[in-house]
Structure formats: structure tokens, C-alpha cells
Design a protein around this motif. Structure first.
Motif, mmCIF file in Angstrom:
data_model
loop_
_atom_site.group_PDB
_atom_site.id
_atom_site.type_symbol
_atom_site.label_atom_id
_atom_site.label_comp_id
_atom_site.label_asym_id
_atom_site.label_seq_id
_atom_site.Cartn_x
_atom_site.Cartn_y
_atom_site.Cartn_z
ATOM 1 N N ARG A 63 -31.589 -10.991 -120.209
ATOM 2 C CA ARG A 63 -30.659 -10.341 -119.281
ATOM 3 C C ARG A 63 -31.340 -10.006 -117.950
ATOM 4 N NH1 ARG A 63 -27.916 -5.450 -122.031
ATOM 5 N NH2 ARG A 63 -26.493 -5.689 -120.278
ATOM 6 N N LEU A 64 -32.614 -9.646 -118.018
ATOM 7 C CA LEU A 64 -33.374 -9.331 -116.807
ATOM 8 C C LEU A 64 -33.600 -10.591 -115.964
ATOM 9 C CD1 LEU A 64 -34.581 -6.618 -115.842
ATOM 10 C CD2 LEU A 64 -36.743 -7.333 -116.891
ATOM 11 N N ILE A 65 -33.982 -11.680 -116.620
ATOM 12 C CA ILE A 65 -34.209 -12.943 -115.909
ATOM 13 C C ILE A 65 -32.929 -13.414 -115.221
ATOM 14 C CG2 ILE A 65 -34.742 -15.401 -116.213
ATOM 15 C CD1 ILE A 65 -36.650 -14.560 -118.475
ATOM 16 N N ALA A 66 -31.800 -13.203 -115.881
ATOM 17 C CA ALA A 66 -30.529 -13.629 -115.302
ATOM 18 C C ALA A 66 -30.196 -12.866 -114.019
ATOM 19 C CB ALA A 66 -29.402 -13.453 -116.322
ATOM 20 N N LEU A 67 -30.849 -11.738 -113.805
ATOM 21 C CA LEU A 67 -30.621 -10.963 -112.577
ATOM 22 C C LEU A 67 -31.371 -11.531 -111.372
ATOM 23 C CD1 LEU A 67 -30.996 -7.234 -113.764
ATOM 24 C CD2 LEU A 67 -28.880 -8.435 -113.192
ATOM 25 N N LEU A 68 -32.366 -12.375 -111.602
ATOM 26 C CA LEU A 68 -33.251 -12.803 -110.518
ATOM 27 C C LEU A 68 -32.546 -13.332 -109.270
ATOM 28 C CD1 LEU A 68 -36.162 -14.456 -112.543
ATOM 29 C CD2 LEU A 68 -36.125 -12.201 -111.467
ATOM 30 N N PRO A 69 -31.490 -14.154 -109.395
ATOM 31 C CA PRO A 69 -30.844 -14.632 -108.168
ATOM 32 C C PRO A 69 -30.244 -13.503 -107.317
ATOM 33 C CG PRO A 69 -30.208 -15.989 -110.035
ATOM 34 C CD PRO A 69 -30.920 -14.796 -110.592
ATOM 35 N N ARG A 70 -29.811 -12.420 -107.980
ATOM 36 C CA ARG A 70 -29.207 -11.294 -107.258
ATOM 37 C C ARG A 70 -30.201 -10.177 -106.956
ATOM 38 N NH1 ARG A 70 -26.086 -11.817 -111.690
ATOM 39 N NH2 ARG A 70 -26.435 -9.658 -112.345
ATOM 40 N N GLU A 71 -31.330 -10.190 -107.666
ATOM 41 C CA GLU A 71 -32.322 -9.127 -107.526
ATOM 42 C C GLU A 71 -33.703 -9.740 -107.264
ATOM 43 O OE1 GLU A 71 -31.490 -6.106 -107.337
ATOM 44 O OE2 GLU A 71 -29.724 -5.727 -108.576
ATOM 45 N N ALA B 186 -42.788 -25.523 -116.330
ATOM 46 C CA ALA B 186 -41.670 -26.017 -117.139
ATOM 47 C C ALA B 186 -41.104 -24.911 -118.031
ATOM 48 C CB ALA B 186 -42.134 -27.194 -117.990
ATOM 49 N N ILE B 187 -41.969 -24.123 -118.618
ATOM 50 C CA ILE B 187 -41.519 -23.013 -119.469
ATOM 51 C C ILE B 187 -40.724 -22.012 -118.636
ATOM 52 C CG2 ILE B 187 -42.312 -21.027 -120.820
ATOM 53 C CD1 ILE B 187 -44.691 -22.815 -121.740
ATOM 54 N N ARG B 188 -41.218 -21.712 -117.429
ATOM 55 C CA ARG B 188 -40.499 -20.779 -116.547
ATOM 56 C C ARG B 188 -39.106 -21.299 -116.211
ATOM 57 N NH1 ARG B 188 -39.436 -20.873 -111.451
ATOM 58 N NH2 ARG B 188 -40.966 -22.489 -110.944
ATOM 59 N N VAL B 189 -39.020 -22.581 -115.864
ATOM 60 C CA VAL B 189 -37.724 -23.161 -115.494
ATOM 61 C C VAL B 189 -36.759 -23.135 -116.683
ATOM 62 C CG1 VAL B 189 -36.555 -25.299 -114.805
ATOM 63 C CG2 VAL B 189 -38.634 -24.571 -113.621
ATOM 64 N N ILE B 190 -37.258 -23.457 -117.858
ATOM 65 C CA ILE B 190 -36.393 -23.419 -119.047
ATOM 66 C C ILE B 190 -35.935 -21.990 -119.332
ATOM 67 C CG2 ILE B 190 -36.457 -23.609 -121.584
ATOM 68 C CD1 ILE B 190 -35.782 -26.217 -120.229
ATOM 69 N N ASP B 191 -36.863 -21.037 -119.265
ATOM 70 C CA ASP B 191 -36.493 -19.630 -119.493
ATOM 71 C C ASP B 191 -35.404 -19.189 -118.515
ATOM 72 O OD1 ASP B 191 -38.282 -19.286 -121.578
ATOM 73 O OD2 ASP B 191 -39.803 -18.269 -120.369
ATOM 74 N N GLU B 192 -35.575 -19.529 -117.252
ATOM 75 C CA GLU B 192 -34.591 -19.129 -116.239
ATOM 76 C C GLU B 192 -33.263 -19.846 -116.445
ATOM 77 O OE1 GLU B 192 -36.384 -19.733 -112.415
ATOM 78 O OE2 GLU B 192 -37.910 -18.189 -112.742
ATOM 79 N N THR B 193 -33.316 -21.133 -116.732
ATOM 80 C CA THR B 193 -32.084 -21.917 -116.901
ATOM 81 C C THR B 193 -31.265 -21.419 -118.083
ATOM 82 O OG1 THR B 193 -33.154 -23.860 -115.943
ATOM 83 C CG2 THR B 193 -31.176 -24.243 -117.270
ATOM 84 N N ILE B 194 -31.928 -21.217 -119.220
ATOM 85 C CA ILE B 194 -31.209 -20.763 -120.417
ATOM 86 C C ILE B 194 -30.703 -19.339 -120.240
ATOM 87 C CG2 ILE B 194 -31.510 -20.140 -122.855
ATOM 88 C CD1 ILE B 194 -33.197 -22.655 -123.181
ATOM 89 N N SER B 195 -31.525 -18.476 -119.650
ATOM 90 C CA SER B 195 -31.107 -17.080 -119.448
ATOM 91 C C SER B 195 -29.879 -16.996 -118.554
ATOM 92 C CB SER B 195 -32.253 -16.269 -118.834
ATOM 93 O OG SER B 195 -33.351 -16.212 -119.718
ATOM 94 N N GLU C 169 -31.560 -25.260 -130.595
ATOM 95 C CA GLU C 169 -31.331 -25.811 -129.256
ATOM 96 C C GLU C 169 -32.360 -25.297 -128.259
ATOM 97 O OE1 GLU C 169 -26.486 -26.564 -129.288
ATOM 98 O OE2 GLU C 169 -27.269 -24.562 -128.824
ATOM 99 N N VAL C 170 -32.694 -24.016 -128.358
ATOM 100 C CA VAL C 170 -33.704 -23.451 -127.468
ATOM 101 C C VAL C 170 -35.053 -24.127 -127.709
ATOM 102 C CG1 VAL C 170 -35.009 -21.374 -126.888
ATOM 103 C CG2 VAL C 170 -32.529 -21.222 -127.225
ATOM 104 N N VAL C 171 -35.411 -24.279 -128.977
ATOM 105 C CA VAL C 171 -36.675 -24.933 -129.338
ATOM 106 C C VAL C 171 -36.701 -26.359 -128.808
ATOM 107 C CG1 VAL C 171 -38.005 -25.869 -131.285
ATOM 108 C CG2 VAL C 171 -37.202 -23.491 -131.330
ATOM 109 N N GLU C 172 -35.601 -27.090 -128.991
ATOM 110 C CA GLU C 172 -35.540 -28.484 -128.544
ATOM 111 C C GLU C 172 -35.709 -28.589 -127.025
ATOM 112 O OE1 GLU C 172 -32.579 -32.386 -128.666
ATOM 113 O OE2 GLU C 172 -31.856 -30.463 -129.411
ATOM 114 N N ARG C 173 -35.007 -27.741 -126.288
ATOM 115 C CA ARG C 173 -35.095 -27.798 -124.820
ATOM 116 C C ARG C 173 -36.491 -27.411 -124.331
ATOM 117 N NH1 ARG C 173 -29.485 -26.362 -121.884
ATOM 118 N NH2 ARG C 173 -28.110 -27.389 -123.351
ATOM 119 N N LEU C 174 -37.062 -26.387 -124.949
ATOM 120 C CA LEU C 174 -38.390 -25.947 -124.554
ATOM 121 C C LEU C 174 -39.438 -27.011 -124.869
ATOM 122 C CD1 LEU C 174 -40.190 -23.744 -123.416
ATOM 123 C CD2 LEU C 174 -40.216 -22.661 -125.674
ATOM 124 N N ALA C 175 -39.372 -27.575 -126.054
ATOM 125 C CA ALA C 175 -40.332 -28.616 -126.434
ATOM 126 C C ALA C 175 -40.194 -29.844 -125.538
ATOM 127 C CB ALA C 175 -40.132 -28.999 -127.900
#
Length: 198
Positions: free
Chosen positions: A94-102, A147-156, A170-176
Motif C-alpha cells: 500500500r505504501l509503494i502504491a502511494l509513490l506516484p502521488r507521494e 528488476a525487483i524494484r520494478v516488479i514490486d512497484e508494478t504489482i503494488s 503469479e507473484v513468484v512467476e513474475r518476480l522470477a
């Protein structure tokens, strides 16, 4: 205090949260907040850093005969996670999802990502029996961390802002997939130790 700050930011936004609010939620004095943190946004750094350290610790336990997919699947299995770790994970999403606005929160997030990158240097080096000072090892750690950062941000953002749901698989597959795509070194598959050197 870090969890309290994160919850307030998620509920009220950064602008709508003061140092006094964080202190009151944590049950400490405002003076204590400013003794330990340089800004209200930095109050979430310990929560993010703890999560990064936990993920790094899981990667350090990665068996040499196991693929990245199998190991991440075991790490992310809900029955292997403590309730507080699960709650922290949801809060961080939820915090990561705030990044574009915060954007003020991005510094705390990038600091945690940088720590993850530094940890990855040792993890990749150890897995491939190479020196942590090797340029290729450092490059691999940098690209995989990105890559991990981008996946974390995209999924969040997809989960919180667009209501998209993801299974653990699905999270594991995308991250791997992201780690494999980003890695210039072959550390995602089972590796054989070089007993007699190169």
C-alpha cells in the motif's frame, strides 16, 4: 513507530500526517520522533529496510540445487510466513502504491532498494563462487535489484490502484521472470560449486 507512520501515510497521505500524529500513534513524544528521524517520510525507512533484509536473508538460504522459481515459491508460501511479516508486506504494498502521488516517500523506498542491491552482490558472488568485487557480479546485482524494484512497484500499483488480484504463484512467476531477464550471469538455475577453482 515505522509501522504507525506507514499506516498514517496510507490513510491520510504524507501532507495530512504530521510528526505529532506519528508520535501520538506510536505512543511517544514528538521530540522522540525527531531524535531518531530526520523527516516524517524517513519514519518508514525501518519498515522498508526490515523487509529488504528479510528478503536478502531468504536469498542467502537458497540451496545450490534449486531454481529461482522453486526457492521463491518456498519463501513466499504463506504458511511459512509469520502473521506480522504478512501484515508488513500488505502495508508495504500500500505504501509503494502511494509513490506516484507521494514522491517524498521515494527516498525511503530507494534507500531500501539500494540495501537490497548491496546484499545481492554477496548473494550472487557466493552462489557463483566469484568475488564480490567482480564487476560482472556488481552489474548483475544492480540489474537484478532494479528488476525487483520494478516488479514490486508494478504489482503494488496494479493491486492497490487498479484492484487487480495476484496469487502467490503469479507473484513468484513474475518476480522470477524479471530476475532471469535482468541477470547477465547464470545464477538462477542450479549451480555446481567449483571445488578445484576456475
Amino acid at each position: 513507530m515505522s509501522r504507525h507512520a506507514a499506516k498514517l501515510f496510507v490513510d491520510r497521505g504524507v501532507a495530512g500526517t504530521s510528526g505529532d500524529d506519528i508520535a501520538a500513534a506510536a505512543g511517544v513524544s514528538t521530540r522522540t520522533v525527531w531524535r531518531y528521524f530526520r523527516s516524517k517520510e524517513s519514519c518508514v525507512e525501518p519498515l522498508l529496510a526490515r523487509s529488504a533484509r528479510r528478503f536478502s536473508a531468504q536469498l542467502r538460504e537458497w540451496p545450490r540445487d534449486t531454481t529461482i522459481e522453486a526457492h521463491l515459491g518456498a519463501c513466499f508460501a504463506l504458511d511459512r510466513q509469520a502473521p506480522q511479516d504478512i501484515a508488513d508486506g500488505v502495508l508495504i504494498v500500500r505504501l509503494i502504491a502511494l509513490l506516484p502521488r507521494e514522491p517524498a516517500l521515494r527516498t525511503a523506498w530507494l534507500m531500501a532498494c539500494h540495501q537490497g542491491e548491496q546484499d545481492l552482490i554477496g548473494i550472487v558472488a557466493n552462489r557463483l563462487d566469484r568475488s564480490p568485487g567482480d564487476f560482472d557480479v556488481k552489474l548483475c546485482a544492480a540489474t537484478v535489484a532494479a528488476a525487483i524494484r520494478v516488479i514490486d512497484e508494478t504489482i503494488s500499483m496494479a493491486a492497490v490502484s487498479h484492484g487487480q488480484t495476484f496469487t502467490t504463484a503469479e507473484v513468484v512467476e513474475r518476480l522470477a521472470q524479471a530476475i532471469r531477464a535482468a541477470s547477465p550471469l547464470p545464477f538462477c538455475d542450479p549451480v555446481v560449486p567449483r571445488i578445484f577453482g576456475a
